[in-house]
Scaffold this motif. Structure first.
Motif, short mmCIF file in Angstrom:
data_model
loop_
_atom_site.label_atom_id
_atom_site.label_comp_id
_atom_site.label_asym_id
_atom_site.label_seq_id
_atom_site.Cartn_x
_atom_site.Cartn_y
_atom_site.Cartn_z
N ALA A 77 -3.54 2.42 15.70
CA ALA A 77 -3.97 3.40 14.52
C ALA A 77 -3.84 3.15 12.78
O ALA A 77 -2.28 2.78 13.09
CB ALA A 77 -4.79 4.77 15.03
N VAL A 78 -4.19 3.46 12.20
CA VAL A 78 -3.62 3.73 11.02
C VAL A 78 -3.11 5.15 10.98
O VAL A 78 -4.13 6.42 10.98
CB VAL A 78 -4.77 3.39 9.25
CG1 VAL A 78 -3.97 3.91 8.43
CG2 VAL A 78 -4.99 1.70 9.89
N ARG A 115 -8.74 3.94 13.97
CA ARG A 115 -9.04 4.06 15.32
C ARG A 115 -8.73 2.25 15.30
O ARG A 115 -10.03 2.20 14.91
CB ARG A 115 -9.44 4.27 16.05
CG ARG A 115 -9.90 6.21 16.19
CD ARG A 115 -8.28 6.60 16.18
NE ARG A 115 -8.68 8.02 15.32
CZ ARG A 115 -7.73 8.88 16.43
NH1 ARG A 115 -8.18 8.64 17.65
NH2 ARG A 115 -7.81 10.52 16.77
N LEU A 116 -8.09 1.78 15.80
CA LEU A 116 -7.93 -0.25 15.66
C LEU A 116 -8.36 -0.27 17.26
O LEU A 116 -8.84 -2.25 17.17
CB LEU A 116 -6.58 -1.00 14.79
CG LEU A 116 -6.82 -0.37 13.51
CD1 LEU A 116 -5.28 -1.15 12.80
CD2 LEU A 116 -7.85 -0.53 12.41
N GLY A 186 -3.87 0.04 2.26
CA GLY A 186 -4.95 -0.58 3.83
C GLY A 186 -4.15 -1.68 3.84
O GLY A 186 -4.73 -2.80 4.30
N ARG A 187 -3.28 -2.36 3.01
CA ARG A 187 -2.88 -3.43 3.33
C ARG A 187 -1.24 -3.45 4.00
O ARG A 187 -0.28 -2.78 3.50
CB ARG A 187 -2.39 -4.66 2.22
CG ARG A 187 -2.47 -5.72 2.18
CD ARG A 187 -2.21 -6.56 0.45
NE ARG A 187 -2.16 -7.65 0.43
CZ ARG A 187 -1.63 -8.48 -0.60
NH1 ARG A 187 -0.98 -7.39 -1.67
NH2 ARG A 187 -1.74 -9.75 -0.47
N ILE A 188 -0.94 -4.28 4.82
CA ILE A 188 -0.16 -4.35 6.03
C ILE A 188 0.92 -5.22 5.84
O ILE A 188 0.70 -6.35 4.58
CB ILE A 188 -0.10 -5.24 6.99
CG1 ILE A 188 -1.71 -4.07 8.13
CG2 ILE A 188 0.77 -5.47 8.78
CD1 ILE A 188 -2.14 -5.23 9.78
N GLY A 189 1.82 -4.43 5.19
CA GLY A 189 3.45 -5.11 4.31
C GLY A 189 3.27 -4.66 2.91
O GLY A 189 4.69 -4.88 1.98
N ASP A 190 2.37 -3.21 2.42
CA ASP A 190 2.82 -3.08 1.65
C ASP A 190 3.12 -1.81 2.21
O ASP A 190 2.76 -0.87 3.07
CB ASP A 190 1.74 -2.83 0.23
CG ASP A 190 1.71 -3.59 -0.07
OD1 ASP A 190 2.87 -4.08 -0.84
OD2 ASP A 190 0.45 -4.56 -0.58
N GLY A 191 4.24 -0.64 1.40
CA GLY A 191 4.58 0.48 1.84
C GLY A 191 6.50 0.30 2.15
O GLY A 191 7.61 -0.64 1.24
N GLU A 192 6.32 0.93 3.18
CA GLU A 192 7.82 1.72 3.25
C GLU A 192 8.73 1.25 4.26
O GLU A 192 8.09 1.13 5.75
CB GLU A 192 8.47 3.05 4.08
CG GLU A 192 9.47 3.49 4.25
CD GLU A 192 10.46 3.41 5.73
OE1 GLU A 192 11.01 2.80 6.19
OE2 GLU A 192 8.91 3.63 6.41
N PHE A 193 9.84 0.10 4.44
CA PHE A 193 10.47 -0.14 5.83
C PHE A 193 11.82 -0.65 5.17
O PHE A 193 12.35 -0.36 4.06
CB PHE A 193 10.02 -2.34 5.57
CG PHE A 193 10.58 -2.44 6.22
CD1 PHE A 193 10.43 -3.15 7.59
CD2 PHE A 193 11.55 -4.10 6.16
CE1 PHE A 193 10.89 -3.92 8.65
CE2 PHE A 193 12.22 -5.04 6.76
CZ PHE A 193 11.86 -4.99 7.94
N LYS A 226 -2.43 -8.77 5.62
CA LYS A 226 -3.78 -8.05 6.07
C LYS A 226 -4.46 -7.62 5.84
O LYS A 226 -3.88 -6.16 5.75
CB LYS A 226 -4.61 -9.11 7.39
CG LYS A 226 -4.45 -10.45 7.40
CD LYS A 226 -4.80 -11.00 9.17
CE LYS A 226 -3.73 -12.01 9.03
NZ LYS A 226 -4.53 -12.72 10.48
N PRO A 227 -5.42 -7.09 6.00
CA PRO A 227 -5.78 -5.33 5.74
C PRO A 227 -5.92 -4.94 7.43
O PRO A 227 -5.82 -5.08 7.63
CB PRO A 227 -7.63 -5.41 5.69
CG PRO A 227 -8.30 -6.31 6.37
CD PRO A 227 -6.67 -7.95 5.41
N ALA A 228 -5.70 -3.26 6.84
CA ALA A 228 -5.17 -2.65 9.28
C ALA A 228 -5.83 -3.23 9.64
O ALA A 228 -5.89 -3.79 10.89
CB ALA A 228 -5.64 -1.38 8.11
N ALA A 229 -7.32 -3.49 9.47
CA ALA A 229 -8.08 -3.78 10.73
C ALA A 229 -8.30 -5.68 10.49
O ALA A 229 -8.52 -5.49 11.98
CB ALA A 229 -9.68 -3.48 10.19
#
Length: 243
Positions: A77-78, A115-116, A186-193, A226-229
């Motif tokens: 899930a997101v 929910r994915l 909503g984009r995988i790879g953008d955010g906290e790492f 990619k988007p979360a989906a």
């Protein structure tokens, strides 16, 4: 799956008891993580900030590939991190540490959104979940954030795609360090790492450094940008291992 074991003392690949091999992000060793790039928050750890990276302990279950997720996971899930709390251990505070160092664990609250994926027959994932996450190093009166190499720290206000396991004690938790993907906007790879804010390009670059030729590529690498989906298609084509 028929058998599950609670992850004991392992949170996102790190020992919560503070037994991490703590290595500053400014260390010159291998895998320094994402470097500055367009849109990169250089005020974070990569610029010699306040985050200390720990080498991961051996994890209870594998958590990086699509095969891992469909073999050991129950729900994907997101989520958004809405709050964090210190998790103090009175017994550790009483004993202290001759080096002047101690470890303060942390719990975070996750609000579940999209929910994915769900394993057939898996229990329903609650709307909110609290999990233990990397905390803080206490040394000489200073408090520094601790993170795990090649993993997200789970910071308040950020979004993530998480592969959850439902363990034998009824608790929900990420499968391991490979089961948490940054997903701001909503984009995988953008955010906290690794405790800092990264772009898709920086995240992809960090993942490429850890690829092993001939091995199945991690979900994070296959889904980045990619988007979360997009995770749904990756998992749809995966087959669980026996056992």
């Amino acid at each position: 799956m028929t058998t599950r074991t609670k992850i004991t003392g392992v949170v996102l690949g790190a020992a919560v008891a503070g037994a991490l091999a703590l290595v500053p992000l400014t260390d010159d060793g291998p895998d320094p993580g994402p470097g500055p790039g367009p849109g990169h928050d250089t005020a974070g750890a990569g610029a010699g900030g306040n985050v200390v990276l720990g080498e991961s302990e051996k994890e209870a279950v594998p958590s990086f590939t699509a095969t891992d997720w469909v073999s050991h996971g129950d729900q994907v899930a997101v989520v958004r991190v809405t709050a964090e709390r210190e998790l103090r251990d009175a017994s550790r505070a009483d004993t202290g540490d001759d080096s002047g160092e101690d470890y303060l664990a942390r719990t975070v609250d996750l609000r579940v959104g999209q929910r994915l994926w769900a394993r057939s027959g898996a229990p329903a994932l609650p709307v909110t979940v609290s999990v233990t996450a990397d905390g803080w190093q206490l040394k000489d009166g200073a408090k520094r954030e601790v993170g795990s190499r090649a993993s997200s720290r789970l910071e308040v206000g950020h979004d993530y795609v998480v592969a959850f396991g439902h363990f034998s004690d009824g608790a929900w938790a990420p499968l391991g360090s490979g089961a948490v993907l940054p997903c701001d906007g909503g984009r995988i790879g953008d955010g906290e790492f690794q405790g800092e804010t990264v772009t898709v390009d920086a995240y992809r670059s960090a993942l490429e450094q850890r690829l092993v030729p001939g091995d199945e590529e991690p979900v994070a690498y296959r889904a980045v940008g990619k988007p979360a989906a997009g995770v749904q298609g990756i998992l749809r084509g995966a087959k669980p291992t026996d056992g």
